[in-house]
Design a protein around this motif. Structure first.
Motif, PDB file in Angstrom:
ATOM      1  N   GLU A   1       4.159   2.297 -35.749  1.00 52.88           N
ATOM      2  CA  GLU A   1       3.271   2.685 -34.658  1.00 52.88           C
ATOM      3  C   GLU A   1       4.039   2.927 -33.376  1.00 52.88           C
ATOM      4  O   GLU A   1       3.823   3.904 -32.693  1.00 52.88           O
ATOM      5  CB  GLU A   1       2.284   1.559 -34.369  1.00 52.88           C
ATOM      6  CG  GLU A   1       1.173   1.458 -35.330  1.00 52.88           C
ATOM      7  CD  GLU A   1       0.297   0.325 -34.906  1.00 52.88           C
ATOM      8  OE1 GLU A   1      -0.448   0.492 -33.932  1.00 52.88           O
ATOM      9  OE2 GLU A   1       0.360  -0.727 -35.527  1.00 52.88           O
TER      10      GLU A   1
ATOM     11  N   PRO B   1       1.292  12.107 -33.108  1.00 53.62           N
ATOM     12  CA  PRO B   1       0.626  11.332 -34.165  1.00 53.62           C
ATOM     13  C   PRO B   1       0.748  11.957 -35.553  1.00 53.62           C
ATOM     14  O   PRO B   1       0.913  11.237 -36.531  1.00 53.62           O
ATOM     15  CB  PRO B   1      -0.831  11.285 -33.719  1.00 53.62           C
ATOM     16  CG  PRO B   1      -0.818  11.569 -32.269  1.00 53.62           C
ATOM     17  CD  PRO B   1       0.397  12.413 -32.011  1.00 53.62           C
TER      18      PRO B   1
ATOM     19  N   ASP C   1       4.342  11.482 -36.850  1.00 55.56           N
ATOM     20  CA  ASP C   1       4.538  10.068 -37.152  1.00 55.56           C
ATOM     21  C   ASP C   1       3.782   9.667 -38.413  1.00 55.56           C
ATOM     22  O   ASP C   1       4.271   8.870 -39.212  1.00 55.56           O
ATOM     23  CB  ASP C   1       4.094   9.196 -35.970  1.00 55.56           C
ATOM     24  CG  ASP C   1       4.990   9.374 -34.752  1.00 55.56           C
ATOM     25  OD1 ASP C   1       6.081   9.954 -34.872  1.00 55.56           O
ATOM     26  OD2 ASP C   1       4.589   8.926 -33.659  1.00 55.56           O
ATOM     27  N   PHE C   2       2.586  10.223 -38.610  1.00 59.93           N
ATOM     28  CA  PHE C   2       1.814   9.942 -39.820  1.00 59.93           C
ATOM     29  C   PHE C   2       2.572  10.424 -41.057  1.00 59.93           C
ATOM     30  O   PHE C   2       2.711   9.690 -42.029  1.00 59.93           O
ATOM     31  CB  PHE C   2       0.439  10.614 -39.733  1.00 59.93           C
ATOM     32  CG  PHE C   2      -0.399  10.435 -40.966  1.00 59.93           C
ATOM     33  CD1 PHE C   2      -1.013   9.227 -41.226  1.00 59.93           C
ATOM     34  CD2 PHE C   2      -0.572  11.476 -41.866  1.00 59.93           C
ATOM     35  CE1 PHE C   2      -1.787   9.049 -42.375  1.00 59.93           C
ATOM     36  CE2 PHE C   2      -1.346  11.311 -43.005  1.00 59.93           C
ATOM     37  CZ  PHE C   2      -1.947  10.096 -43.259  1.00 59.93           C
TER      38      PHE C   2
ATOM     39  N   LEU D   1       5.376   8.215 -42.357  1.00 58.02           N
ATOM     40  CA  LEU D   1       5.078   6.894 -42.919  1.00 58.02           C
ATOM     41  C   LEU D   1       5.424   6.804 -44.398  1.00 58.02           C
ATOM     42  O   LEU D   1       5.290   7.778 -45.138  1.00 58.02           O
ATOM     43  CB  LEU D   1       3.589   6.575 -42.780  1.00 58.02           C
ATOM     44  CG  LEU D   1       3.052   6.253 -41.406  1.00 58.02           C
ATOM     45  CD1 LEU D   1       1.534   6.119 -41.470  1.00 58.02           C
ATOM     46  CD2 LEU D   1       3.668   4.983 -40.870  1.00 58.02           C
TER      47      LEU D   1
ATOM     48  N   ALA E   1      -2.679   0.083 -45.854  1.00 57.16           N
ATOM     49  CA  ALA E   1      -2.257   0.121 -44.452  1.00 57.16           C
ATOM     50  C   ALA E   1      -2.623  -1.169 -43.721  1.00 57.16           C
ATOM     51  O   ALA E   1      -2.213  -1.355 -42.584  1.00 57.16           O
ATOM     52  CB  ALA E   1      -2.879   1.316 -43.748  1.00 57.16           C
TER      53      ALA E   1
ATOM     54  N   GLY F   1      -3.708   0.084 -40.192  1.00 55.40           N
ATOM     55  CA  GLY F   1      -4.317   1.374 -40.508  1.00 55.40           C
ATOM     56  C   GLY F   1      -5.357   1.797 -39.488  1.00 55.40           C
ATOM     57  O   GLY F   1      -5.579   2.990 -39.277  1.00 55.40           O
TER      58      GLY F   1
ATOM     59  N   SER G   1      -5.102   1.572 -36.345  1.00 55.80           N
ATOM     60  CA  SER G   1      -4.428   2.306 -35.264  1.00 55.80           C
ATOM     61  C   SER G   1      -4.186   3.749 -35.691  1.00 55.80           C
ATOM     62  O   SER G   1      -4.256   4.658 -34.863  1.00 55.80           O
ATOM     63  CB  SER G   1      -3.129   1.620 -34.864  1.00 55.80           C
ATOM     64  OG  SER G   1      -2.157   1.760 -35.868  1.00 55.80           O
ATOM     65  N   TRP G   2      -3.951   3.971 -36.975  1.00 49.96           N
ATOM     66  CA  TRP G   2      -3.778   5.352 -37.454  1.00 49.96           C
ATOM     67  C   TRP G   2      -5.100   6.099 -37.421  1.00 49.96           C
ATOM     68  O   TRP G   2      -5.142   7.290 -37.120  1.00 49.96           O
ATOM     69  CB  TRP G   2      -3.129   5.365 -38.841  1.00 49.96           C
ATOM     70  CG  TRP G   2      -1.683   5.071 -38.696  1.00 49.96           C
ATOM     71  CD1 TRP G   2      -1.042   3.911 -38.990  1.00 49.96           C
ATOM     72  CD2 TRP G   2      -0.711   5.928 -38.106  1.00 49.96           C
ATOM     73  NE1 TRP G   2       0.275   4.006 -38.627  1.00 49.96           N
ATOM     74  CE2 TRP G   2       0.509   5.232 -38.086  1.00 49.96           C
ATOM     75  CE3 TRP G   2      -0.750   7.222 -37.585  1.00 49.96           C
ATOM     76  CZ2 TRP G   2       1.668   5.781 -37.575  1.00 49.96           C
ATOM     77  CZ3 TRP G   2       0.418   7.774 -37.076  1.00 49.96           C
ATOM     78  CH2 TRP G   2       1.606   7.057 -37.074  1.00 49.96           C
TER      79      TRP G   2
ATOM     80  N   ARG H   1      -5.347   7.114 -33.858  1.00 54.47           N
ATOM     81  CA  ARG H   1      -4.354   8.145 -33.502  1.00 54.47           C
ATOM     82  C   ARG H   1      -4.689   9.495 -34.123  1.00 54.47           C
ATOM     83  O   ARG H   1      -4.301  10.530 -33.595  1.00 54.47           O
ATOM     84  CB  ARG H   1      -2.953   7.712 -33.928  1.00 54.47           C
ATOM     85  CG  ARG H   1      -2.417   6.562 -33.083  1.00 54.47           C
ATOM     86  CD  ARG H   1      -1.017   6.191 -33.457  1.00 54.47           C
ATOM     87  NE  ARG H   1      -0.099   7.191 -32.928  1.00 54.47           N
ATOM     88  CZ  ARG H   1       1.185   7.253 -33.242  1.00 54.47           C
ATOM     89  NH1 ARG H   1       1.701   6.385 -34.091  1.00 54.47           N
ATOM     90  NH2 ARG H   1       1.957   8.179 -32.717  1.00 54.47           N
ATOM     91  N   LEU H   2      -5.396   9.480 -35.244  1.00 49.89           N
ATOM     92  CA  LEU H   2      -5.733  10.745 -35.918  1.00 49.89           C
ATOM     93  C   LEU H   2      -7.093  11.295 -35.510  1.00 49.89           C
ATOM     94  O   LEU H   2      -7.582  12.233 -36.132  1.00 49.89           O
ATOM     95  CB  LEU H   2      -5.649  10.563 -37.438  1.00 49.89           C
ATOM     96  CG  LEU H   2      -4.227  10.339 -37.966  1.00 49.89           C
ATOM     97  CD1 LEU H   2      -4.249  10.025 -39.457  1.00 49.89           C
ATOM     98  CD2 LEU H   2      -3.341  11.559 -37.694  1.00 49.89           C
TER      99      LEU H   2
END
Length: 180
Positions: A36, A43, A46-47, A50, A130, A134, A136-137, A140-141
């Motif tokens: 993160e 984002p 970064d995704f 992963l 996650a 997860g 936070s993803w 972010r998405l």
């Protein structure tokens, strides 16, 4: 200063240090960690960078799914609408996989409950773990509330084409996959 007052001062100073330490620890436990905090700041990039564990413990690099259309579904075993839509996602994966579509389930959960769920409700698409990170993803998405279930459709170019907060179904997913 009397010995009693001095002892009271030391106790007070020790309590203050303990409180500061606990406060710092609590702040660190809620601060972003690992993937993160690090990364490009983008984002999506970064995704795709992963690598998340599967319920069996193997690592799955998300970049391995890039290059073909993909539906990423964030879900949890404790989320009734998430559980309800899993067969719909599985049907979509089976019927549109031949046209290049992929589905990835990202469980906001731990391995044991996901393993138990998948034993009872098997799916033909990959699932990764996650945990709480997860969420936070999810944010972010494009889902600032962090609600589940949450699906993101990615094009073959790796860019997000659609987002859906709430349960989806086969007909809606099929509509995403049909041209035009």
């Amino acid at each position: 200063m009397s010995p009693v007052a001095r002892r009271g001062l030391f106790v007070l100073a020790g309590a203050g240090a303990l409180a500061a330490g606990l406060g710092w620890r609590a702040w660190r436990s809620t601060a972003p960690s690992g993937g993160e905090a690090a990364g490009s700041g983008d984002p999506l990039e970064d995704f795709w960078a992963l690598e998340l564990p599967t319920p069996s413990g193997a690592g799955m690099p998300l970049r391995s799914l890039r290059g073909r259309p993909l539906v990423v579904n964030f879900w949890a075993t404790w989320c009734p609408p998430c559980v309800k839509e899993m067969p719909e996602l599985d049907r979509f994966a089976r019927e549109f996989g031949g046209q290049g579509w992929q589905v990835l389930g990202v469980a906001i959960d731990q391995a044991a409950p996901v393993q138990a769920f998948l034993k009872q409700t098997p799916v033909g698409f990959p699932v990764v773990l996650a945990g709480n990170e997860g969420l936070s993803w999810v944010r972010r998405l494009g889902n600032p509330a962090g609600g589940l279930p949450f699906s993101v459709q990615f094009g073959a170019d790796g860019l997000a084409a659609r987002r859906k907060l709430g349960a989806t179904n086969f007909d809606e997913l099929a509509g995403w996959a049909r041209p035009g």
